[in-house]
Design an enzyme around this catalytic site. Structure first.
Site, PDB file in Angstrom:
ATOM      1  N   ASN A   9      31.028  -0.165  38.008  1.00  0.00           N
ATOM      2  CA  ASN A   9      31.438   1.187  38.130  1.00  0.00           C
ATOM      3  C   ASN A   9      30.760   1.828  39.019  1.00  0.00           C
ATOM      4  O   ASN A   9      29.456   2.083  39.100  1.00  0.00           O
ATOM      5  CB  ASN A   9      31.283   2.139  36.813  1.00  0.00           C
ATOM      6  CG  ASN A   9      31.767   3.347  36.952  1.00  0.00           C
ATOM      7  OD1 ASN A   9      32.018   3.918  37.802  1.00  0.00           O
ATOM      8  ND2 ASN A   9      31.543   4.075  35.949  1.00  0.00           N
ATOM      9  N   LYS A  11      30.542   4.805  40.625  1.00  0.00           N
ATOM     10  CA  LYS A  11      30.430   6.136  40.288  1.00  0.00           C
ATOM     11  C   LYS A  11      30.642   7.032  41.647  1.00  0.00           C
ATOM     12  O   LYS A  11      31.134   6.438  42.523  1.00  0.00           O
ATOM     13  CB  LYS A  11      29.078   6.678  39.560  1.00  0.00           C
ATOM     14  CG  LYS A  11      28.924   5.596  38.232  1.00  0.00           C
ATOM     15  CD  LYS A  11      27.895   6.040  37.350  1.00  0.00           C
ATOM     16  CE  LYS A  11      27.802   5.112  36.050  1.00  0.00           C
ATOM     17  NZ  LYS A  11      26.857   5.608  35.193  1.00  0.00           N
ATOM     18  N   HIS A  93      35.481   7.887  30.610  1.00  0.00           N
ATOM     19  CA  HIS A  93      33.919   7.875  30.803  1.00  0.00           C
ATOM     20  C   HIS A  93      33.018   8.770  30.314  1.00  0.00           C
ATOM     21  O   HIS A  93      33.408  10.022  30.385  1.00  0.00           O
ATOM     22  CB  HIS A  93      33.426   7.459  32.340  1.00  0.00           C
ATOM     23  CG  HIS A  93      32.053   6.843  32.610  1.00  0.00           C
ATOM     24  ND1 HIS A  93      30.917   7.574  32.435  1.00  0.00           N
ATOM     25  CD2 HIS A  93      31.596   5.561  32.827  1.00  0.00           C
ATOM     26  CE1 HIS A  93      30.057   6.706  32.766  1.00  0.00           C
ATOM     27  NE2 HIS A  93      30.250   5.641  32.644  1.00  0.00           N
ATOM     28  N   GLU A  95      30.624  10.389  31.494  1.00  0.00           N
ATOM     29  CA  GLU A  95      30.348  11.442  32.419  1.00  0.00           C
ATOM     30  C   GLU A  95      31.496  12.068  32.711  1.00  0.00           C
ATOM     31  O   GLU A  95      31.190  13.389  33.269  1.00  0.00           O
ATOM     32  CB  GLU A  95      29.813  10.723  33.903  1.00  0.00           C
ATOM     33  CG  GLU A  95      28.487  10.050  33.369  1.00  0.00           C
ATOM     34  CD  GLU A  95      28.016   8.807  34.450  1.00  0.00           C
ATOM     35  OE1 GLU A  95      28.753   8.561  35.252  1.00  0.00           O
ATOM     36  OE2 GLU A  95      27.232   7.986  34.038  1.00  0.00           O
ATOM     37  N   GLU A 163      29.857   2.250  25.513  1.00  0.00           N
ATOM     38  CA  GLU A 163      28.632   2.662  26.493  1.00  0.00           C
ATOM     39  C   GLU A 163      28.014   3.667  25.624  1.00  0.00           C
ATOM     40  O   GLU A 163      28.211   5.125  25.666  1.00  0.00           O
ATOM     41  CB  GLU A 163      29.171   3.303  27.699  1.00  0.00           C
ATOM     42  CG  GLU A 163      29.879   2.144  28.602  1.00  0.00           C
ATOM     43  CD  GLU A 163      29.925   2.420  29.996  1.00  0.00           C
ATOM     44  OE1 GLU A 163      29.442   1.920  30.825  1.00  0.00           O
ATOM     45  OE2 GLU A 163      30.288   3.730  30.459  1.00  0.00           O
ATOM     46  N   GLY A 169      22.140   4.545  32.485  1.00  0.00           N
ATOM     47  CA  GLY A 169      21.109   5.005  33.763  1.00  0.00           C
ATOM     48  C   GLY A 169      19.750   5.399  33.162  1.00  0.00           C
ATOM     49  O   GLY A 169      18.911   5.926  33.670  1.00  0.00           O
ATOM     50  N   SER A 209      22.788   0.503  31.042  1.00  0.00           N
ATOM     51  CA  SER A 209      21.690  -0.247  31.718  1.00  0.00           C
ATOM     52  C   SER A 209      21.739  -1.778  31.774  1.00  0.00           C
ATOM     53  O   SER A 209      20.514  -2.581  31.239  1.00  0.00           O
ATOM     54  CB  SER A 209      20.229   0.166  31.076  1.00  0.00           C
ATOM     55  OG  SER A 209      20.115   1.615  31.359  1.00  0.00           O
ATOM     56  N   GLY A 231      24.480   0.932  37.905  1.00  0.00           N
ATOM     57  CA  GLY A 231      23.627   0.967  38.999  1.00  0.00           C
ATOM     58  C   GLY A 231      23.470  -0.599  39.628  1.00  0.00           C
ATOM     59  O   GLY A 231      23.289  -0.768  40.814  1.00  0.00           O
TER      60      GLY A 231
HETATM   61  P1  13P Z   1      24.157   1.970  34.333  1.00  0.00           P
HETATM   62  O1  13P Z   1      24.403   0.555  34.415  1.00  0.00           O
HETATM   63  O2  13P Z   1      23.973   2.634  35.470  1.00  0.00           O
HETATM   64  O3  13P Z   1      23.391   2.378  33.093  1.00  0.00           O
HETATM   65  O4  13P Z   1      25.765   2.597  34.096  1.00  0.00           O
HETATM   66  C1  13P Z   1      26.486   2.288  32.928  1.00  0.00           C
HETATM   67  C2  13P Z   1      27.795   2.953  33.178  1.00  0.00           C
HETATM   68  O5  13P Z   1      28.024   4.176  33.062  1.00  0.00           O
HETATM   69  C3  13P Z   1      28.918   2.235  33.800  1.00  0.00           C
HETATM   70  O6  13P Z   1      30.205   2.910  33.503  1.00  0.00           O
END
Ligand code: 13P
Length: 249
Positions: A9, A11, A93, A95, A163, A169, A209, A231
């Site tokens: 992802n 983002k 998600h 977010e 998640e 993150g 992460s 990330g």
């Molecule tokens: P990270 O791998 O950056 O922690 O993000 C996870 C995520 O939200 C994937 O959708």
């Protein structure tokens, strides 16, 4: 055998120049790689699908609107996503749940909209740190599963990503036991609602992460069929070792 999946992802990261990462990733992926999906920002979907055609990589979007069309400035429909050549869409998600106030019932409608355009839905669930510390994780997960999943879930149209919000993150990763507990719980809830045959085949991804140095351990957890990576999916050199770890799990 349940299929394994590694989904990235991106983002709100990346412009056209970054699509070169797809070609690099394709060269670094092991021959026996599991299914790999990259979810770039919406403006890159069409170009990403074109680039990915020469690779084993599939493309997904990060969100879709629940309606098929209409006066929804700034939104994109599942049909538009399918039209770019993408085959997947992430819905729910954390977010989006947090920053756009998306509720379980919105996510359920988005998953149905995705299916109506022949996209498979990657439905995300996960608890906050507050929920975790109050020992409410399984209740929250049960509620999100009940509310966010439509009744017509199949192993072909749905992937579930667990998640934990506090792991996204942050570099903080749940213990293997904590991941296994939630994934086992999700599988058991799916079996009650959809029957063991369907539940057994639905891929369950862990996200939060996931990095090259912890992926192999995470994939040892029971009922973990892959990862949803933020990330560490942006650079092929980070994502490829995660894919290799999944292939070897
Ligand atoms: P990270 O791998 O950056 O922690 O993000 C996870 C995520 O939200 C994937 O959708």
């Amino acid at each position: 055998m349940r299929r394994k999946l590694a989904a990235g992802n991106w983002k709100m990261n990346g412009t056209a120049a970054d699509l070169a990462e797809l070609n690099v990733l394709a060269t670094l992926m092991p021959a026996d790689a599991p299914e790999v999906i990259i979810c770039p920002p919406a403006p890159l979907l069409y170009r990403a699908s074109t680039v990915a055609q020469a690779t084993p990589i599939s493309i997904g979007a990060q969100d879709c609107h629940m309606q098929a069309s209409g006066a929804f400035t700034g939104d994109i429909s599942a049909a538009m996503i399918a039209d770019t050549g993408a085959a997947y869409v992430i819905v729910g998600h954390s977010e989006r749940r947090e920053a756009h106030a998306e509720r379980d019932r919105d996510i359920r409608k988005k998953a149905k909209a995705a299916w109506a355009s022949n996209l498979a839905a990657i439905i995300c669930i996960g608890e906050t740190l507050e929920d975790r510390e109050a020992d409410n994780t399984l209740d929250i997960i049960a509620g999100q599963l009940a509310g966010s999943l439509p009744t017509a879930v199949t192993a072909a149209n749905t992937i579930i990503a667990y998640e934990p919000i506090w792991a996204i993150g942050t570099g903080k990763v749940p213990t293997l036991d904590q991941i296994a507990e939630v994934h086992d719980f999700i599988r058991s809830k799916l079996a009650i609602r959809y029957g063991a045959d369907i539940a057994d085949m639905i891929p369950l991804l862990y996200g939060g992460s996931v990095k090259p140095d912890n992926a192999a351990l995470i994939f040892e957890a029971g009922n973990v069929d892959g990862a949803l990576v933020g990330g560490a999916s942006l650079k092929a050199t980070d994502f490829a070792p995660i894919i290799s770890a999944l292939a070897q799990s």
